[in-house]
Design a protein around this motif. Structure first.
Motif, PDB file in Angstrom:
ATOM      1  N   GLN A   1      -1.044  -2.899  -4.484  1.00  0.00           N
ATOM      2  CA  GLN A   1      -2.675  -4.015  -4.868  1.00  0.00           C
ATOM      3  C   GLN A   1      -2.342  -3.587  -6.251  1.00  0.00           C
ATOM      4  OE1 GLN A   1      -2.799  -6.738  -3.597  1.00  0.00           O
ATOM      5  NE2 GLN A   1      -1.134  -7.038  -1.750  1.00  0.00           N
ATOM      6  N   PRO A   2      -3.021  -3.785  -6.793  1.00  0.00           N
ATOM      7  CA  PRO A   2      -3.839  -3.374  -8.436  1.00  0.00           C
ATOM      8  C   PRO A   2      -5.242  -3.113  -7.899  1.00  0.00           C
ATOM      9  CG  PRO A   2      -3.420  -5.686  -8.077  1.00  0.00           C
ATOM     10  CD  PRO A   2      -3.073  -5.162  -7.834  1.00  0.00           C
ATOM     11  N   ALA A   3      -6.125  -2.537  -8.291  1.00  0.00           N
ATOM     12  CA  ALA A   3      -7.188  -1.964  -8.024  1.00  0.00           C
ATOM     13  C   ALA A   3      -8.511  -3.189  -8.773  1.00  0.00           C
ATOM     14  CB  ALA A   3      -7.749  -0.186  -8.457  1.00  0.00           C
ATOM     15  N   ASN A   4      -9.308  -3.445  -7.711  1.00  0.00           N
ATOM     16  CA  ASN A   4     -10.617  -3.946  -8.317  1.00  0.00           C
ATOM     17  C   ASN A   4     -11.663  -3.746  -9.235  1.00  0.00           C
ATOM     18  OD1 ASN A   4      -8.873  -6.610  -7.243  1.00  0.00           O
ATOM     19  ND2 ASN A   4     -10.377  -5.981  -5.268  1.00  0.00           N
ATOM     20  N   ALA A   5     -10.889  -2.316  -8.629  1.00  0.00           N
ATOM     21  CA  ALA A   5     -12.361  -1.177 -10.048  1.00  0.00           C
ATOM     22  C   ALA A   5     -11.925  -0.068  -9.728  1.00  0.00           C
ATOM     23  CB  ALA A   5     -13.634  -1.763  -9.295  1.00  0.00           C
ATOM     24  N   VAL A   6     -12.658   0.353 -10.539  1.00  0.00           N
ATOM     25  CA  VAL A   6     -11.996   1.759 -10.573  1.00  0.00           C
ATOM     26  C   VAL A   6     -12.308   3.470  -9.378  1.00  0.00           C
ATOM     27  CG1 VAL A   6     -12.373   4.340 -11.650  1.00  0.00           C
ATOM     28  CG2 VAL A   6     -12.286   2.026 -13.341  1.00  0.00           C
ATOM     29  N   ASP A   7     -13.609   2.632  -8.598  1.00  0.00           N
ATOM     30  CA  ASP A   7     -14.028   3.458  -7.304  1.00  0.00           C
ATOM     31  C   ASP A   7     -13.376   2.278  -6.009  1.00  0.00           C
ATOM     32  OD1 ASP A   7     -17.380   1.688  -7.741  1.00  0.00           O
ATOM     33  OD2 ASP A   7     -15.468   0.407  -7.906  1.00  0.00           O
ATOM     34  N   ASP A   8     -12.608   1.794  -5.798  1.00  0.00           N
ATOM     35  CA  ASP A   8     -11.833   1.267  -5.038  1.00  0.00           C
ATOM     36  C   ASP A   8     -10.918   2.604  -4.670  1.00  0.00           C
ATOM     37  OD1 ASP A   8     -10.453  -2.219  -6.431  1.00  0.00           O
ATOM     38  OD2 ASP A   8     -12.812  -1.487  -5.585  1.00  0.00           O
ATOM     39  N   ALA A   9     -11.302   2.113  -3.222  1.00  0.00           N
ATOM     40  CA  ALA A   9     -10.874   3.864  -2.244  1.00  0.00           C
ATOM     41  C   ALA A   9      -9.283   3.810  -1.892  1.00  0.00           C
ATOM     42  CB  ALA A   9     -11.869   2.856  -0.243  1.00  0.00           C
ATOM     43  N   PRO A  10      -9.115   4.782  -2.724  1.00  0.00           N
ATOM     44  CA  PRO A  10      -7.789   4.988  -2.396  1.00  0.00           C
ATOM     45  C   PRO A  10      -6.958   4.661  -1.557  1.00  0.00           C
ATOM     46  CG  PRO A  10      -8.620   6.419  -2.587  1.00  0.00           C
ATOM     47  CD  PRO A  10      -9.638   5.827  -2.099  1.00  0.00           C
ATOM     48  N   ASN A  11      -5.671   4.328  -1.602  1.00  0.00           N
ATOM     49  CA  ASN A  11      -4.542   4.019  -0.038  1.00  0.00           C
ATOM     50  C   ASN A  11      -4.461   5.499   0.053  1.00  0.00           C
ATOM     51  OD1 ASN A  11      -2.077   3.677   0.989  1.00  0.00           O
ATOM     52  ND2 ASN A  11      -1.414   2.393   0.196  1.00  0.00           N
ATOM     53  N   SER A  12      -4.577   5.889   1.211  1.00  0.00           N
ATOM     54  CA  SER A  12      -4.007   7.102   1.378  1.00  0.00           C
ATOM     55  C   SER A  12      -2.715   7.882   2.006  1.00  0.00           C
ATOM     56  CB  SER A  12      -5.387   7.172   3.110  1.00  0.00           C
ATOM     57  OG  SER A  12      -5.091   6.645   4.246  1.00  0.00           O
ATOM     58  N   ARG A  13      -2.532   6.198   1.806  1.00  0.00           N
ATOM     59  CA  ARG A  13      -0.661   6.503   1.955  1.00  0.00           C
ATOM     60  C   ARG A  13       0.743   6.638   0.634  1.00  0.00           C
ATOM     61  NH1 ARG A  13       1.889   3.670   6.672  1.00  0.00           N
ATOM     62  NH2 ARG A  13       3.281   5.161   6.666  1.00  0.00           N
ATOM     63  N   VAL A  14      -0.140   7.067  -0.424  1.00  0.00           N
ATOM     64  CA  VAL A  14       0.379   6.740  -1.699  1.00  0.00           C
ATOM     65  C   VAL A  14      -0.346   8.010  -2.334  1.00  0.00           C
ATOM     66  CG1 VAL A  14       0.652   6.420  -3.579  1.00  0.00           C
ATOM     67  CG2 VAL A  14       0.396   4.688  -1.486  1.00  0.00           C
ATOM     68  N   GLN A  15       0.215   8.962  -2.576  1.00  0.00           N
ATOM     69  CA  GLN A  15      -0.137  10.166  -3.464  1.00  0.00           C
ATOM     70  C   GLN A  15       0.659  10.198  -4.885  1.00  0.00           C
ATOM     71  OE1 GLN A  15      -0.259  13.890  -1.622  1.00  0.00           O
ATOM     72  NE2 GLN A  15      -0.062  15.628  -3.816  1.00  0.00           N
ATOM     73  N   LEU A  16      -0.135  10.471  -5.855  1.00  0.00           N
ATOM     74  CA  LEU A  16      -0.047  10.232  -7.389  1.00  0.00           C
ATOM     75  C   LEU A  16       0.399  11.529  -8.137  1.00  0.00           C
ATOM     76  CD1 LEU A  16      -1.505   7.138  -9.242  1.00  0.00           C
ATOM     77  CD2 LEU A  16       0.181   7.024  -7.783  1.00  0.00           C
ATOM     78  N   ILE A  17       1.662  12.072  -8.316  1.00  0.00           N
ATOM     79  CA  ILE A  17       1.501  13.298  -8.990  1.00  0.00           C
ATOM     80  C   ILE A  17       2.132  13.745 -10.552  1.00  0.00           C
ATOM     81  CG2 ILE A  17       2.853  16.037  -8.612  1.00  0.00           C
ATOM     82  CD1 ILE A  17       3.171  15.021  -5.913  1.00  0.00           C
ATOM     83  N   GLU A  18       1.241  13.786 -11.231  1.00  0.00           N
ATOM     84  CA  GLU A  18       1.433  14.193 -12.414  1.00  0.00           C
ATOM     85  C   GLU A  18       1.747  15.238 -12.793  1.00  0.00           C
ATOM     86  OE1 GLU A  18       0.823  11.457 -14.740  1.00  0.00           O
ATOM     87  OE2 GLU A  18      -0.438  10.620 -13.970  1.00  0.00           O
ATOM     88  N   VAL A  19       3.199  15.369 -13.619  1.00  0.00           N
ATOM     89  CA  VAL A  19       4.148  16.152 -12.925  1.00  0.00           C
ATOM     90  C   VAL A  19       3.654  17.165 -14.390  1.00  0.00           C
ATOM     91  CG1 VAL A  19       6.227  17.164 -13.225  1.00  0.00           C
ATOM     92  CG2 VAL A  19       6.267  14.886 -12.197  1.00  0.00           C
ATOM     93  N   GLU A  20       3.229  16.854 -15.945  1.00  0.00           N
ATOM     94  CA  GLU A  20       2.481  17.686 -16.580  1.00  0.00           C
ATOM     95  C   GLU A  20       1.731  18.758 -16.314  1.00  0.00           C
ATOM     96  OE1 GLU A  20       0.213  13.902 -17.614  1.00  0.00           O
ATOM     97  OE2 GLU A  20       2.672  14.471 -16.593  1.00  0.00           O
ATOM     98  N   GLN A  21       0.482  17.940 -15.183  1.00  0.00           N
ATOM     99  CA  GLN A  21      -0.368  19.124 -14.767  1.00  0.00           C
ATOM    100  C   GLN A  21       0.260  20.133 -13.855  1.00  0.00           C
ATOM    101  OE1 GLN A  21      -3.606  16.131 -13.451  1.00  0.00           O
ATOM    102  NE2 GLN A  21      -3.187  14.807 -15.283  1.00  0.00           N
TER     103      GLN A  21
END
Length: 311
Positions: A21-41
């Motif tokens: 589901q796309p976020a409506n705004a940058v400050d939307d509550a994150p989905n607690s069951r999805v974690q994004l990992i930027e590998v290069e970081q």
């Protein structure tokens, strides 16, 4: 401002490749069951092997490569130049223990090889051929379902080969996504138990076949006469014994034969249950040439007994 832009780009990419589901705004509550990992970081541990190509020594390195087409505008590149199984390991931090569907966005290009991902030493999916005519990022691929505990885990990228069209052995990984909603769920099952059985009554059964009959005894002739019958034994006991009473002598009224009757059994003991087992019963009567014989029938009643000490 730059950090906020990177976060928005990462969320937009994941929404596109995972159909979240796309976020409506940058400050939307994150989905607690999805974690994004930027590998290069992540800070990698490089396990590199030195090789020689056309007399020039080459050594693999891991680098952060920038590009606007990538999540957070960069990806992790394993700058590798030989098919020597060089690999880079990235420590990742899982925020919450769960059963996760693991997605990975691989980088592809004209000088990229075939890479294999592993998580804590277990393969994630199969080898990915990262060759492409132009540099780009592959839509995130679901590599499987893994149960992960909260805390540190090790993600390893190994170059295992290359496409014949590729000019080098590079490997690239842009983004790793842990999505519990994409985890393959076990088929629901309902379990019940039922005990089935049957009881066996204590059984000792013995039957005898046709009554044995000797041929007619001939006076003045020495001979051993034989007659047979069959017993049938059934026992549910742990052991059993078959016996017969003392055969003694065949009698005819007040007269008896001069020599005793003999009885033999083909089997007399059992150390386990048996059902309907036949036992041969043999009778022998010796008559001497001078043994007196009285007209009539000589006979004797014998008792056969099946017994046990372990009912």
């Amino acid at each position: 401002m730059k950090l906020a832009t990177a976060i928005v780009l990462a969320a937009t990419l994941v929404a596109a490749v995972l159909s979240l589901q796309p976020a409506n705004a940058v400050d939307d509550a994150p989905n607690s069951r999805v974690q994004l990992i930027e590998v290069e970081q992540q800070t990698p541990y490089l396990e590199s092997f030195a090789g020689v190509t056309a007399g020039t020594a080459t050594t693999s390195i891991v680098r952060r490569v920038s590009g606007v087409t990538f999540s957070s505008q960069a990806y992790a590149q394993l700058d590798n130049h030989n098919g020597d199984q060089s690999r880079a390991t990235f420590p990742i931090e899982v925020e919450a223990g769960d059963l996760y569907g693991i997605h990975a966005a691989f980088v592809k290009g004209p000088n990229f090889g075939v890479v294999q991902l592993e998580l804590d030493g277990r393969p994630l999916g199969g080898p990915f051929d990262a060759y492409a005519a132009a540099l780009g990022v592959e839509p995130a691929k679901l590599l499987g379902t893994v149960a992960l505990a909260e805390g540190k885990h090790m993600l390893t990228m190994t170059v295992v080969g290359k496409n014949e069209a590729s000019t080098d052995w590079l490997g690239g990984l842009d983004l790793l996504v842990l999505d519990s909603t994409a985890a393959a769920q076990p088929t629901p099952t309902a379990v019940a138990t039922a005990e089935v059985g049957g009881s066996v009554p204590a059984t000792l059964a013995l039957s005898l076949g046709t009554p044995p009959r000797f041929e007619a005894f001939v006076p003045g002739t020495e001979r051993e006469y034989t007659a047979q019958t069959q017993a049938t034994v059934t026992s549910s006991a742990g052991d059993a014994t078959l016996t017969t009473s003392d055969p003694g002598y065949l009698t005819n009224g007040a007269f008896k034969l001069a020599q005793p009757l003999k009885v033999t059994l083909s089997k007399t003991t059992w150390d386990a249950p048996t059902s309907g087992e036949p036992v041969d019963v043999t009778f022998k009567q010796a008559i001497g040439a001078r043994d007196p014989l009285r007209t009539g029938t000589y006979a004797k009643t014998l008792t056969f007994t099946l017994s046990t000490t372990n009912p």
